[in-house]
Design an enzyme around this catalytic site. Structure first.
Site, PDB file in Angstrom:
ATOM      1  N   TYR A 241      -3.517  20.161   0.462  1.00  0.00           N
ATOM      2  CA  TYR A 241      -4.290  18.925   0.350  1.00  0.00           C
ATOM      3  C   TYR A 241      -3.653  17.811   1.190  1.00  0.00           C
ATOM      4  CZ  TYR A 241      -6.777  15.016  -1.801  1.00  0.00           C
ATOM      5  OH  TYR A 241      -7.551  13.898  -2.008  1.00  0.00           O
TER       6      TYR A 241
ATOM      7  N   SER B   2      -6.860   9.889   1.915  1.00  0.00           N
ATOM      8  CA  SER B   2      -6.225   9.771   0.606  1.00  0.00           C
ATOM      9  C   SER B   2      -4.861   9.125   0.780  1.00  0.00           C
ATOM     10  CB  SER B   2      -6.069  11.164  -0.022  1.00  0.00           C
ATOM     11  OG  SER B   2      -5.208  11.145  -1.135  1.00  0.00           O
TER      12      SER B   2
END
Length: 257
Positions: free
Chosen positions: A142, A129
């Protein structure tokens, strides 16, 4: 230390040559490799990005090995891939369970990295990401996991090169927020929330042209360069301008709960 500085100065001509080479290559479309007949293992193929990626490889006539913890989802994906003319084999696998992974690996046509290294052939894609390159408040867990994914990709890439296994390619997908429902109503000045189809399209192009790092959108790449070059105080102002917002984050409770 002085010797190191002198050695770096001697490398400056090479730096200029490589910069010019990279600039020229950016204007020349790279030929896409064929993956027809290649065995493609896709984890999380029962939904979302994994499912859409499976469909794209099916169109290219790859042999698909599809893993997901959701039996219904993975069987739906496999059925659709077969309609597209590809061989597809579905396995219910919990990728957090080591024994489950090894057990399923014995049923497929490849033994993953060891076999790739013996044959000096293959391609490993790590899904990370943009949050694997820059931090976002209230997404600590995350971001940490995605930084680890990016680190894994870079370390694996360097290790394969050190071992002379240049035939085993690596790519790392680093998209901005995707409209998957994981985070509610995300927004940022880097661009609109991405649709899964757009991300998969960029992923396929990156894999088939053997891109090392696949940023979606490409402006994310600029942000990673800025993070390494500019002072901390400037970066804190820049992050306010980027203005990342969302309504809720899984794993965090709102005040009063």
């Amino acid at each position: 230390m002085i010797k190191l500085v002198l050695d770096c100065l001697l490398l400056l001509p090479l730096l200029l040559i490589f910069l010019l080479e990279s600039l020229l290559k950016s204007f020349i479309p790279k030929k896409r490799k064929s993956v027809a007949g290649e065995v493609v293992l896709i984890t999380g193929a029962g939904h979302g990005i994994g499912r859409l990626t499976a469909y794209e490889f099916a169109k290219l006539k790859s042999k698909l090995v599809l893993w997901d913890i959701n039996k219904h989802g993975i069987e739906e994906t496999a059925a659709e891939c077969r309609k597209l003319g590809a061989q597809a084999h579905a396995f219910v696998v919990d990728c957090s369970n080591r024994e489950d992974i090894y057990s399923s690996a014995k049923k497929t046509t490849k033994a993953f990295l060891p076999a790739m290294m013996r044959n000096n052939h293959g391609h490993i894609v790590t899904v990370a990401s943009a949050a694997g390159h820059t931090t976002v408040p209230f997404l600590m867990a995350y971001c940490s996991s995605k930084f680890a994914a990016v680190g894994f990709h870079r370390a694996l890439t360097d290790e394969l090169a050190a071992l002379g296994r240049t035939g085993v390619k690596t790519s790392c997908l680093c998209p901005n927020f995707i409209n998957t429902g994981f985070i509610k109503n995300p927004s940022t000045s880097l661009g609109p929330t991405l649709e899964p189809e757009e991300v998969v399209s960029k992923l396929m192009k990156g894999v088939l042209t053997e891109q090392k790092m696949i940023f979606v959108p490409s402006t994310v790449k600029l942000l990673t360069v800025v993070e390494r070059m500019f002072p901390e105080r400037f970066l804190s102002i820049l992050k306010r301008k980027i203005d990342v917002k969302f309504d809720a984050v899984i794993g965090y409770k709102s005040k009063g709960e």
